[in-house]
Design a protein around this motif. Structure first.
Motif, PDB file in Angstrom:
ATOM      1  N   GLY A   1     -43.877 -48.483 -25.568  1.00 11.94           N
ATOM      2  CA  GLY A   1     -44.399 -47.227 -26.092  1.00 11.94           C
ATOM      3  C   GLY A   1     -44.626 -46.175 -25.029  1.00 11.94           C
ATOM      4  N   LYS A   2     -44.775 -46.604 -23.764  1.00 15.51           N
ATOM      5  CA  LYS A   2     -44.964 -45.612 -22.697  1.00 15.51           C
ATOM      6  C   LYS A   2     -43.631 -44.959 -22.349  1.00 15.51           C
ATOM      7  CE  LYS A   2     -49.274 -46.529 -20.372  1.00 15.51           C
ATOM      8  NZ  LYS A   2     -49.973 -46.680 -19.094  1.00 15.51           N
ATOM      9  N   ARG A   3     -43.712 -43.796 -21.748  1.00 13.78           N
ATOM     10  CA  ARG A   3     -42.493 -43.125 -21.304  1.00 13.78           C
ATOM     11  C   ARG A   3     -41.825 -43.949 -20.210  1.00 13.78           C
ATOM     12  NH1 ARG A   3     -41.925 -37.504 -22.705  1.00 13.78           N
ATOM     13  NH2 ARG A   3     -43.626 -36.916 -24.084  1.00 13.78           N
ATOM     14  N   ALA A   4     -40.500 -43.948 -20.236  1.00 13.75           N
ATOM     15  CA  ALA A   4     -39.745 -44.817 -19.324  1.00 13.75           C
ATOM     16  C   ALA A   4     -39.543 -44.130 -17.971  1.00 13.75           C
ATOM     17  CB  ALA A   4     -38.415 -45.199 -19.959  1.00 13.75           C
ATOM     18  N   ASP A   5     -40.644 -44.017 -17.221  1.00  9.80           N
ATOM     19  CA  ASP A   5     -40.595 -43.556 -15.829  1.00  9.80           C
ATOM     20  C   ASP A   5     -40.612 -44.823 -14.976  1.00  9.80           C
ATOM     21  OD1 ASP A   5     -40.873 -41.112 -17.042  1.00  9.80           O
ATOM     22  OD2 ASP A   5     -42.647 -40.490 -15.906  1.00  9.80           O
ATOM     23  N   LEU A   6     -39.446 -45.187 -14.448  1.00  6.29           N
ATOM     24  CA  LEU A   6     -39.283 -46.503 -13.842  1.00  6.29           C
ATOM     25  C   LEU A   6     -38.582 -46.407 -12.488  1.00  6.29           C
ATOM     26  CD1 LEU A   6     -37.966 -48.172 -17.123  1.00  6.29           C
ATOM     27  CD2 LEU A   6     -40.202 -48.610 -16.086  1.00  6.29           C
ATOM     28  N   VAL A   7     -38.942 -47.339 -11.609  1.00  7.48           N
ATOM     29  CA  VAL A   7     -38.332 -47.403 -10.278  1.00  7.48           C
ATOM     30  C   VAL A   7     -37.782 -48.813 -10.078  1.00  7.48           C
ATOM     31  CG1 VAL A   7     -38.918 -47.497  -7.811  1.00  7.48           C
ATOM     32  CG2 VAL A   7     -39.737 -45.592  -9.220  1.00  7.48           C
ATOM     33  N   VAL A   8     -36.565 -48.891  -9.566  1.00  5.26           N
ATOM     34  CA  VAL A   8     -35.969 -50.189  -9.235  1.00  5.26           C
ATOM     35  C   VAL A   8     -35.903 -50.289  -7.710  1.00  5.26           C
ATOM     36  CG1 VAL A   8     -33.949 -51.673  -9.477  1.00  5.26           C
ATOM     37  CG2 VAL A   8     -34.637 -50.172 -11.373  1.00  5.26           C
ATOM     38  N   LEU A   9     -36.653 -51.259  -7.201  1.00  8.23           N
ATOM     39  CA  LEU A   9     -36.745 -51.438  -5.753  1.00  8.23           C
ATOM     40  C   LEU A   9     -35.795 -52.548  -5.327  1.00  8.23           C
ATOM     41  CD1 LEU A   9     -38.793 -50.043  -3.795  1.00  8.23           C
ATOM     42  CD2 LEU A   9     -40.164 -52.121  -3.961  1.00  8.23           C
ATOM     43  N   ASP A  10     -34.906 -52.219  -4.435  1.00 10.03           N
ATOM     44  CA  ASP A  10     -33.935 -53.196  -3.925  1.00 10.03           C
ATOM     45  C   ASP A  10     -34.633 -54.091  -2.893  1.00 10.03           C
ATOM     46  OD1 ASP A  10     -31.759 -54.514  -2.890  1.00 10.03           O
ATOM     47  OD2 ASP A  10     -30.471 -52.740  -2.979  1.00 10.03           O
ATOM     48  N   LEU A  11     -34.623 -55.390  -3.135  1.00 10.18           N
ATOM     49  CA  LEU A  11     -35.379 -56.299  -2.264  1.00 10.18           C
ATOM     50  C   LEU A  11     -34.503 -56.985  -1.217  1.00 10.18           C
ATOM     51  CD1 LEU A  11     -37.724 -57.995  -4.921  1.00 10.18           C
ATOM     52  CD2 LEU A  11     -38.209 -56.035  -3.455  1.00 10.18           C
ATOM     53  N   ARG A  12     -33.298 -56.427  -0.975  1.00 11.83           N
ATOM     54  CA  ARG A  12     -32.385 -57.153  -0.084  1.00 11.83           C
ATOM     55  C   ARG A  12     -32.679 -56.992   1.406  1.00 11.83           C
ATOM     56  NH1 ARG A  12     -26.724 -55.382  -2.481  1.00 11.83           N
ATOM     57  NH2 ARG A  12     -27.913 -53.464  -2.349  1.00 11.83           N
ATOM     58  N   GLU A  13     -33.388 -55.941   1.772  1.00 13.35           N
ATOM     59  CA  GLU A  13     -33.543 -55.636   3.206  1.00 13.35           C
ATOM     60  C   GLU A  13     -34.411 -56.683   3.915  1.00 13.35           C
ATOM     61  OE1 GLU A  13     -32.046 -53.180   4.910  1.00 13.35           O
ATOM     62  OE2 GLU A  13     -30.970 -52.621   3.083  1.00 13.35           O
ATOM     63  N   PRO A  14     -34.161 -56.888   5.201  1.00 15.26           N
ATOM     64  CA  PRO A  14     -34.896 -57.953   5.919  1.00 15.26           C
ATOM     65  C   PRO A  14     -36.414 -57.774   5.928  1.00 15.26           C
ATOM     66  CG  PRO A  14     -33.484 -56.669   7.420  1.00 15.26           C
ATOM     67  CD  PRO A  14     -33.122 -56.276   6.028  1.00 15.26           C
ATOM     68  N   HIS A  15     -36.891 -56.512   5.933  1.00 14.44           N
ATOM     69  CA  HIS A  15     -38.348 -56.332   5.998  1.00 14.44           C
ATOM     70  C   HIS A  15     -39.042 -56.721   4.687  1.00 14.44           C
ATOM     71  CE1 HIS A  15     -36.827 -52.414   4.526  1.00 14.44           C
ATOM     72  NE2 HIS A  15     -37.913 -52.399   3.811  1.00 14.44           N
ATOM     73  N   LEU A  16     -38.256 -57.081   3.663  1.00 12.25           N
ATOM     74  CA  LEU A  16     -38.850 -57.517   2.392  1.00 12.25           C
ATOM     75  C   LEU A  16     -38.691 -59.031   2.176  1.00 12.25           C
ATOM     76  CD1 LEU A  16     -37.721 -54.483   0.210  1.00 12.25           C
ATOM     77  CD2 LEU A  16     -39.960 -54.881   1.240  1.00 12.25           C
ATOM     78  N   HIS A  17     -38.372 -59.753   3.251  1.00 12.94           N
ATOM     79  CA  HIS A  17     -38.223 -61.206   3.157  1.00 12.94           C
ATOM     80  C   HIS A  17     -39.089 -61.888   4.198  1.00 12.94           C
ATOM     81  CE1 HIS A  17     -34.980 -61.469   0.182  1.00 12.94           C
ATOM     82  NE2 HIS A  17     -34.744 -60.238   0.591  1.00 12.94           N
ATOM     83  N   PRO A  18     -39.540 -63.131   3.915  1.00 16.87           N
ATOM     84  CA  PRO A  18     -39.296 -63.903   2.703  1.00 16.87           C
ATOM     85  C   PRO A  18     -40.026 -63.301   1.504  1.00 16.87           C
ATOM     86  CG  PRO A  18     -40.889 -65.018   4.076  1.00 16.87           C
ATOM     87  CD  PRO A  18     -40.404 -63.844   4.868  1.00 16.87           C
ATOM     88  N   ALA A  19     -39.371 -63.406   0.363  1.00 17.24           N
ATOM     89  CA  ALA A  19     -39.906 -62.788  -0.847  1.00 17.24           C
ATOM     90  C   ALA A  19     -40.650 -63.797  -1.704  1.00 17.24           C
ATOM     91  CB  ALA A  19     -38.776 -62.156  -1.642  1.00 17.24           C
ATOM     92  N   ILE A  20     -41.324 -64.760  -1.058  1.00 16.86           N
ATOM     93  CA  ILE A  20     -41.998 -65.807  -1.838  1.00 16.86           C
ATOM     94  C   ILE A  20     -43.469 -65.477  -2.074  1.00 16.86           C
ATOM     95  CG2 ILE A  20     -40.475 -67.687  -1.114  1.00 16.86           C
ATOM     96  CD1 ILE A  20     -42.689 -68.396   0.979  1.00 16.86           C
ATOM     97  N   GLY A  21     -43.957 -64.435  -1.399  1.00 14.96           N
ATOM     98  CA  GLY A  21     -45.382 -64.111  -1.522  1.00 14.96           C
ATOM     99  C   GLY A  21     -45.670 -63.160  -2.666  1.00 14.96           C
ATOM    100  N   ASP A  22     -46.772 -62.455  -2.524  1.00 13.70           N
ATOM    101  CA  ASP A  22     -47.230 -61.532  -3.551  1.00 13.70           C
ATOM    102  C   ASP A  22     -46.366 -60.275  -3.565  1.00 13.70           C
ATOM    103  OD1 ASP A  22     -48.605 -59.829  -5.180  1.00 13.70           O
ATOM    104  OD2 ASP A  22     -50.366 -59.650  -3.884  1.00 13.70           O
ATOM    105  N   PRO A  23     -45.694 -59.972  -4.679  1.00  8.87           N
ATOM    106  CA  PRO A  23     -44.838 -58.778  -4.714  1.00  8.87           C
ATOM    107  C   PRO A  23     -45.609 -57.477  -4.511  1.00  8.87           C
ATOM    108  CG  PRO A  23     -44.930 -59.857  -6.876  1.00  8.87           C
ATOM    109  CD  PRO A  23     -45.646 -60.746  -5.923  1.00  8.87           C
TER     110      PRO A  23
END
Ligand SMILES: [Zn+2]
Length: 450
Positions: free
Chosen positions: A373-395
């Motif tokens: 029901g909310k307006r679709a203001d959305l962001v897709v964050l690419d998680l491939r970069e090294p500074h975003l790994h390991p991606a096992i913790g809290d997003p």
């Protein structure tokens, strides 16, 4: 106003989706967008024959980020006003440069700022323009596709050092603000709104502030001003009005859920309690407060008292980025030396840049979280970069402490793609940068720094 009926449904498929129901949590679900709004958040729905699917595997789908204090008219002044305290920054650089603005330079300043914001995941802003040419900023934002509440800067008192070109009578200031509201409020399917934006108490008469509050009520719009940014401002307001700044603003109707006050660095416990009672939003601008040497706003204390808090980059010449990821990270870090490592946790900071911003814009029912029901203001964050790994913790930790604007892959506003694959779709970046550089050189030539 819904999107045209021939717009196909959009499915953001296979991503980790950041949801909020009291606390942040992540689920691997699909987000279905229909007619500009989030239709469903769930698994496996493919009901429409006319469906665009955007693969979001390896990505975090999050609510569009919201900055509740920016000045797009100052984007062209980036790098032209460094290493000055607020009062000198205004008198020696910002006011002369604002006075030199034309329709054309305001337009390209807004385009440059909005491009940076959208490419960096900011989908909605509360924007204070300059005294003149605010219509040109609206035209730019109509074209580029960001959600914005925009206010012409109101100033009828003439603070020491301000150029005469920025002086306006109370009547003219209000008449233009009202005309802009009639033309632009709720345009582009509600994506564009006006706000009423007195610059700050030292540049505004009591009648102007009171009338701005009444206009906001009449148009069902927000109020946007600066408050308690520096000690000098605090002392000036006390001397000229006989009241503490928050009490004075309240006395002229600049308070309550319609009002967003940028900074509030210099408020005491008594004023903090007053802000909380009013439901006024404080907009925290940590980079700007550090760069202009204004101080550090006591955000944990404001939150503990029950205040509404949002976040903003302020403007290019006092930051010098419009990067909400940088603001979130700094907001979390600067409280820790004073109050301890858990002073302002990542999840709380992310709320300031989403739900807090939505409240500052008066749009908490419409934006700020991913929900049906909310307006679709959305962001897709690419998680491939090294500074975003390991991606096992809290997003949420990844978003606040590790991510940066360049990780933003796609941006949707009202369900419409505005950025895809790191590319702005609504305007040519090459043209924006070329025209912005040309306009900035022109302004710099007219308003040589003192
Ligand atoms: Zn500001």
């Amino acid at each position: 106003m819904p999107a045209p009926p021939d717009t196909p449904d959009l499915l953001l498929a296979g991503g980790d989706v950041l949801l909020h129901d009291g606390e942040w949590r992540v689920e691997r679900v699909d987000v279905m967008v229909r007619e500009g709004r989030i239709a469903t958040v769930g698994k496996g729905e493919r009901p429409s024959t006319r469906l665009q699917v955007r693969d979001c595997s390896g990505c975090l789908v999050m609510p569009g980020l919201i900055q509740a204090h920016v000045h797009l008219c100052q984007t062209l002044f980036r790098g032209l006003a460094d290493d000055l305290r607020l009062e000198d920054w205004l008198v020696r650089r910002i006011w002369p440069l604002e006075a030199a603005h034309t329709q054309e330079t305001v337009y390209w300043s807004a385009m440059l700022g909005a491009a940076e914001l959208l490419l960096g995941g900011t989908t909605a802003i509360l924007d204070m323009e300059t005294v003149r040419h605010t219509g040109a900023a609206f035209q730019a934002l109509e074209r580029i596709g960001i959600r914005a509440a925009v206010g012409k800067c109101l100033m009828d008192a003439h603070p020491e050092g301000a150029p005469l070109e920025l002086a306006e009578s109370t009547e003219n200031a209000l008449a233009e603000a009202e005309a802009l509201a009639q033309l632009w409020h709720n345009r582009a399917g509600g994506r564009l709104q006006v706000c009423f934006a007195p610059r700050f108490v030292p540049s505004c008469s009591g009648p102007l502030l009171r009338a701005a509050s009444e206009l906001a009520e009449r148009f069902n719009a927000q109020l946007h001003t600066h408050a308690a940014e520096t000690i000098v401002e605090r002392e000036t307001v006390l001397r000229t009005t006989g009241l503490e700044e928050i009490a004075y603003l309240d006395s002229v109707g600049i308070s309550g859920p319609r009002a967003a006050l940028a900074h509030c660095v210099w408020v005491d416990a008594h004023e903090t309690a007053r802000l909380a009672r009013q439901g006024t939003t404080v907009v925290h601008c940590p980079s700007s407060n550090l760069k202009l040497a204004s101080g550090v706003a006591k955000i944990p204390e404001l939150l503990a008292a029950g205040c509404r808090v949002a976040i903003g980059a302020d403007a290019a010449p006092c930051n010098n980025r419009l990067d909400v990821f940088a603001e979130m990270r700094l907001a979390a870090l600067i409280q820790k030396p004073r109050l301890g490592a858990d002073a302002l946790p990542a999840g709380r900071v992310l709320e300031l840049a989403t739900l807090g911003g939505a409240r500052a814009l008066g749009l908490e029912a419409e934006i700020g979280s991913i929900a049906s029901g909310k307006r679709a203001d959305l962001v897709v964050l690419d998680l491939r970069e090294p500074h975003l790994h390991p991606a096992i913790g809290d997003p949420v930790s990844l978003v606040v402490y590790a991510a940066c604007a360049s990780d933003v892959r796609d941006v949707f506003v009202d369900g419409k793609p505005v950025v895809l694959g790191h590319e702005l779709l609504t305007a040519s970046m090459e043209e924006i940068v070329r025209e912005a550089d040309r306009c900035a050189a022109e302004l710099f030539r007219i308003a040589q720094p003192a």
